[in-house]
Design an enzyme around this catalytic site. Structure first.
Site, PDB file in Angstrom:
ATOM      1  N   HIS A   1       1.100  12.425   5.943  1.00 45.85           N
ATOM      2  CA  HIS A   1       0.394  12.656   4.674  1.00 45.85           C
ATOM      3  C   HIS A   1      -0.141  11.346   4.107  1.00 45.85           C
ATOM      4  O   HIS A   1      -1.263  11.284   3.588  1.00 45.85           O
ATOM      5  CB  HIS A   1       1.342  13.278   3.649  1.00 45.85           C
ATOM      6  CG  HIS A   1       1.743  14.688   3.947  1.00 45.85           C
ATOM      7  ND1 HIS A   1       0.858  15.648   4.376  1.00 45.85           N
ATOM      8  CD2 HIS A   1       2.961  15.306   3.875  1.00 45.85           C
ATOM      9  CE1 HIS A   1       1.497  16.796   4.546  1.00 45.85           C
ATOM     10  NE2 HIS A   1       2.773  16.613   4.256  1.00 45.85           N
TER      11      HIS A   1
ATOM     12  N   ASP B   1       6.572  11.512 -11.276  1.00 48.81           N
ATOM     13  CA  ASP B   1       5.312  11.582 -10.539  1.00 48.81           C
ATOM     14  C   ASP B   1       4.725  12.990 -10.567  1.00 48.81           C
ATOM     15  O   ASP B   1       3.731  13.270  -9.902  1.00 48.81           O
ATOM     16  CB  ASP B   1       5.496  11.109  -9.094  1.00 48.81           C
ATOM     17  CG  ASP B   1       6.347  12.049  -8.252  1.00 48.81           C
ATOM     18  OD1 ASP B   1       6.950  12.990  -8.818  1.00 48.81           O
ATOM     19  OD2 ASP B   1       6.417  11.847  -7.026  1.00 48.81           O
TER      20      ASP B   1
ATOM     21  N   HIS C   1      -0.878  19.633   5.849  1.00 51.28           N
ATOM     22  CA  HIS C   1       0.048  20.440   6.636  1.00 51.28           C
ATOM     23  C   HIS C   1      -0.684  21.207   7.732  1.00 51.28           C
ATOM     24  O   HIS C   1      -1.864  21.547   7.596  1.00 51.28           O
ATOM     25  CB  HIS C   1       0.795  21.424   5.736  1.00 51.28           C
ATOM     26  CG  HIS C   1       1.917  20.794   4.985  1.00 51.28           C
ATOM     27  ND1 HIS C   1       2.353  21.250   3.758  1.00 51.28           N
ATOM     28  CD2 HIS C   1       2.701  19.726   5.281  1.00 51.28           C
ATOM     29  CE1 HIS C   1       3.352  20.497   3.340  1.00 51.28           C
ATOM     30  NE2 HIS C   1       3.578  19.563   4.247  1.00 51.28           N
TER      31      HIS C   1
ATOM     32  N   HIS D   1       8.087  14.000  -0.249  1.00 55.18           N
ATOM     33  CA  HIS D   1       6.644  14.170  -0.368  1.00 55.18           C
ATOM     34  C   HIS D   1       5.966  12.814  -0.318  1.00 55.18           C
ATOM     35  O   HIS D   1       6.602  11.772  -0.507  1.00 55.18           O
ATOM     36  CB  HIS D   1       6.246  14.926  -1.647  1.00 55.18           C
ATOM     37  CG  HIS D   1       6.795  14.343  -2.911  1.00 55.18           C
ATOM     38  ND1 HIS D   1       7.625  15.056  -3.750  1.00 55.18           N
ATOM     39  CD2 HIS D   1       6.656  13.128  -3.488  1.00 55.18           C
ATOM     40  CE1 HIS D   1       7.963  14.299  -4.785  1.00 55.18           C
ATOM     41  NE2 HIS D   1       7.380  13.120  -4.651  1.00 55.18           N
TER      42      HIS D   1
ATOM     43  N   HIS E   1       8.112   9.487  -1.139  1.00 54.54           N
ATOM     44  CA  HIS E   1       9.374   9.660  -1.860  1.00 54.54           C
ATOM     45  C   HIS E   1      10.298  10.594  -1.087  1.00 54.54           C
ATOM     46  O   HIS E   1       9.868  11.648  -0.610  1.00 54.54           O
ATOM     47  CB  HIS E   1       9.122  10.244  -3.255  1.00 54.54           C
ATOM     48  CG  HIS E   1       8.242   9.391  -4.113  1.00 54.54           C
ATOM     49  ND1 HIS E   1       7.555   9.879  -5.206  1.00 54.54           N
ATOM     50  CD2 HIS E   1       7.927   8.067  -4.036  1.00 54.54           C
ATOM     51  CE1 HIS E   1       6.868   8.900  -5.766  1.00 54.54           C
ATOM     52  NE2 HIS E   1       7.072   7.794  -5.070  1.00 54.54           N
TER      53      HIS E   1
ATOM     54  N   ASP F   1      14.642  18.925  -6.184  1.00 54.21           N
ATOM     55  CA  ASP F   1      15.438  20.065  -6.641  1.00 54.21           C
ATOM     56  C   ASP F   1      16.863  20.052  -6.114  1.00 54.21           C
ATOM     57  O   ASP F   1      17.487  21.098  -5.973  1.00 54.21           O
ATOM     58  CB  ASP F   1      14.749  21.368  -6.232  1.00 54.21           C
ATOM     59  CG  ASP F   1      14.424  21.410  -4.738  1.00 54.21           C
ATOM     60  OD1 ASP F   1      14.867  20.499  -4.005  1.00 54.21           O
ATOM     61  OD2 ASP F   1      13.726  22.348  -4.311  1.00 54.21           O
TER      62      ASP F   1
ATOM     63  N   HIS G   1       6.681  12.835   9.373  1.00 55.10           N
ATOM     64  CA  HIS G   1       5.881  13.861   8.695  1.00 55.10           C
ATOM     65  C   HIS G   1       5.229  13.298   7.430  1.00 55.10           C
ATOM     66  O   HIS G   1       4.014  13.439   7.227  1.00 55.10           O
ATOM     67  CB  HIS G   1       6.779  15.050   8.342  1.00 55.10           C
ATOM     68  CG  HIS G   1       6.101  16.105   7.522  1.00 55.10           C
ATOM     69  ND1 HIS G   1       5.603  17.268   8.065  1.00 55.10           N
ATOM     70  CD2 HIS G   1       5.830  16.170   6.188  1.00 55.10           C
ATOM     71  CE1 HIS G   1       5.051  18.001   7.103  1.00 55.10           C
ATOM     72  NE2 HIS G   1       5.185  17.351   5.952  1.00 55.10           N
ATOM     73  N   GLU G   2       6.026  12.657   6.582  1.00 49.62           N
ATOM     74  CA  GLU G   2       5.494  12.187   5.300  1.00 49.62           C
ATOM     75  C   GLU G   2       4.465  11.075   5.487  1.00 49.62           C
ATOM     76  O   GLU G   2       3.474  11.000   4.755  1.00 49.62           O
ATOM     77  CB  GLU G   2       6.629  11.722   4.391  1.00 49.62           C
ATOM     78  CG  GLU G   2       7.617  12.819   4.013  1.00 49.62           C
ATOM     79  CD  GLU G   2       6.961  14.028   3.358  1.00 49.62           C
ATOM     80  OE1 GLU G   2       5.872  13.880   2.763  1.00 49.62           O
ATOM     81  OE2 GLU G   2       7.533  15.130   3.453  1.00 49.62           O
TER      82      GLU G   2
ATOM     83  N   ASP H   1       0.831  -1.206   0.000  1.00 47.01           N
ATOM     84  CA  ASP H   1       0.000   0.000   0.000  1.00 47.01           C
ATOM     85  C   ASP H   1       0.865   1.254   0.000  1.00 47.01           C
ATOM     86  O   ASP H   1       0.543   2.238  -0.664  1.00 47.01           O
ATOM     87  CB  ASP H   1      -0.905   0.009   1.237  1.00 47.01           C
ATOM     88  CG  ASP H   1      -1.895  -1.139   1.241  1.00 47.01           C
ATOM     89  OD1 ASP H   1      -2.576  -1.317   0.221  1.00 47.01           O
ATOM     90  OD2 ASP H   1      -1.970  -1.858   2.252  1.00 47.01           O
TER      91      ASP H   1
END
Length: 575
Positions: free
Chosen positions: A228, A172, A234, A185, A199, A177, A224-225, A160
């Site tokens: 999400h 994606d 956020h 993210h 990722h 950067d 944190h990720e 999953d």
């Protein structure tokens, strides 16, 4: 570089400015949802009012004074490494490419979620694969400790939550950067095939237990990720782990406690886990119990040296053998050895069972059999006529219970394993075996049967397990037998020695000091020993003689565990 001037924005800032090394403030504000995407006709031109409003919104969300001016504090926050996701819903989604919607929040419609680290960091030499996997385990556990979610690691392609370390444009729609800027993210739950995927930018110097100024703390960013990945957007609160800006390290993963606001937000999505009180603030001293010791210590190091009664892995037979979370565990007396899913022995010395699984009786001197239950992935220990069920490292309430719960005789069991062919659980005792349906919690009709139906398998086994090559392995004494796939007959060439093929032992080796000095010459060139203050040796190593064909123990990438729920129903024919 981009220069702001009065005739462009109505806002003056001295000198040339950028939000980070490459992104002008206009683009930064647009990227994170404060400005609509650029108009293809007018380019970067924005009205003074729109830009002032966007800057104030960014300052308000970031906890800064709302000046509407790109002052040094604002630019400094823009330069802070952060998550790629926008902070607010975009004012106008029609003019540019569509980003992840932030409202309404989405959530998973199931409570058992699988995860897998598909690619590992290449640029962070300080983090080994086992450490990365352990940190992912801990970061997910932060959320499952307080919400009714259960995460388990799998080796297949159907996880999953797929975790990748990648760079730049990785197909994606959200390119990284380079160092700094956006560091990671994750995709929100939903129907997309990328739902839950997480990722990390492999151009970052990912670290663990390093000073704040050295690299990017992987555990903090992962928590944190994964917030999400389970549906949280956020948050603007300074102390929230869901604040978009990098916090720095958050401390020991074993002891990290989510800020109360983050707990409330995940409770609003999924409810409260049964064992969690949602009325007690985290600083309440009554809630500061010592955290358990988890299965995968990040440094793969026991803090207690083995006692003098520790068994010799190369000359003993084993009480139990099990596959747990894709890894192999060999139990003897009060101790066990662990092999990674790549079949690398974590340590030459055993660890103590009671240090990892809390709740077994203090006077328990051995176990009879162990297995990981399909469906909920809880771990079951057997001893005599009793059994215990563990969620990760902690025993469930109400145990031990009698093995008669399974429909088994009170004499207990010799061996137990889950057959990949049909996802049924097989119990062996002396010359008989039983087939049990863990999903329905009942014994199948027509059992017990004679173990002679498993051709070539000896009676009175020590234990059995399935492995990531889809084969089943049966252990007795110092030997083991392999049964491939859905077969019920031992392969040619077996039995073979357990110590030589699994536990980095040579033909005449033992764990005595005299033979250990000689055995080190047989280790593969990836032998990294770490001598702690207590003299406890830790290694991740392979043996040239550790497979039946004399090949290194590392398994082919194609030999992976199929996720439990993807097995074809056609494979479940009764035996």
């Amino acid at each position: 570089m981009s220069r702001y001037s009065d005739n462009l924005t109505g806002i003056s800032v001295s000198g040339e400015i950028t939000a980070n090394d490459s992104l002008p403030p206009h683009d930064w504000l647009s990227k994170y949802g404060y400005l609509p995407p650029s108009d293809p006709v007018n380019g970067q031109l924005q009205t003074k009012e729109a830009l002032t409003k966007a800057i104030k919104a960014m300052q308000r969300f970031g906890g800064l004074e709302e000046t509407g001016v790109l002052d040094q504090a604002t630019l400094g926050l823009m330069k802070t490494p952060r998550c790629s996701l926008p902070d607010v819903s975009e004012p106008d989604m029609s003019a540019g490419r569509k980003k992840r919607a932030l409202a309404p929040q989405t959530k998973w419609n199931k409570r058992h979620l699988s995860w897998r680290v598909r690619t590992f960091p290449k640029e962070s030499a300080l983090l080994g694969r086992d450490t990365v996997r352990a940190l992912m385990y801990y970061a997910l556990k932060v959320w499952s400790d307080i919400a009714p979610l259960n995460f388990h690691e799998v080796a297949g392609n159907e996880a999953d939550i797929q975790i990748d370390f990648t760079k730049a444009d990785h197909n994606d729609g959200y390119p990284f950067d380079g160092p700094g800027g956006t560091v990671a993210h994750a995709f929100f739950p939903g129907e997309r095939f990328t739902a839950g995927d997480t990722h990390f930018d492999d151009d970052e110097a990912w670290t663990f237990r390093s000073p704040d100024s050295h690299g990017m703390d992987l555990f903090a960013v992962a928590v944190h990720e994964f917030g999400h990945a389970i549906g949280l957007a956020h948050a603007s609160t300074i102390e929230s782990i869901m604040r978009p800006y990098y916090h720095g390290p958050v401390g020991d993963p074993l002891k990290y406690n989510l800020p109360y606001e983050d707990k409330v937000r995940v409770w609003q999505l999924y409810g409260v886990r049964d064992s969690v009180s949602h009325t007690v603030q985290p600083d309440d001293p009554s809630q500061t119990a010592e955290p358990p010791v988890l299965l995968d210590l990040p440094e793969n190091r026991s803090t207690i040296p083995p006692a003098r009664d520790a068994p010799d892995r190369c000359t003993t037979h084993f009480d139990a053998v099990a596959q747990i979370r894709g890894e192999a565990f060999f139990f003897k007396g009060k101790y066990f050895w662990r092999l990674t899913r790549e079949k690398h022995l974590v340590s030459l010395r055993p660890a103590q069972i009671h240090r990892f699984w809390r709740g077994l009786p203090a006077n328990l001197d051995s176990v009879d059999a162990v297995y990981e239950r399909p469906g909920d992935h809880k771990i079951v220990f057997f001893k005599g006529g009793k059994y215990w069920v563990f969620k990760d490292n902690n025993v469930e309430e109400g145990y031990p219970r009698p093995v008669s719960d399974f429909g088994l005789p009170m004499e207990g069991v010799d061996a137990v394993f889950v057959w990949l062919h049909n996802e049924k659980t097989y119990f062996f005792k002396d010359y008989q075996y039983w087939r049990y349906d863990d999903h329905l919690r009942r014994m199948d009709l027509g059992y017990p049967k004679d173990t002679a139906l498993w051709k070539g398998i000896p009676p009175q086994l020590d234990d059995a397990m399935r492995w990531s090559d889809s084969a089943s392995y049966f252990f007795k004494g110092k030997e083991y037998w392999r049964v491939a796939g859905s077969d019920m007959e031992v392969e040619a060439g077996y039995p073979r020695p357990i110590g030589k093929d699994w536990l980095v032992c040579s033909e005449m080796q033992s764990d005595s000091p005299e033979t250990q000095n000689n055995s080190n010459t047989r280790l593969h060139d990836q032998h990294h020993a770490d001598h702690a203050e207590n003299g406890y040796e830790v290694c991740s190593c392979t043996s040239d003689s550790a497979s039946p064909l004399g090949l290194p123990l590392t398994l082919s990438p194609a030999w992976v565990i199929a996720p439990l729920w993807t097995l074809a129903l056609s494979l479940s024919a009764p035996l």
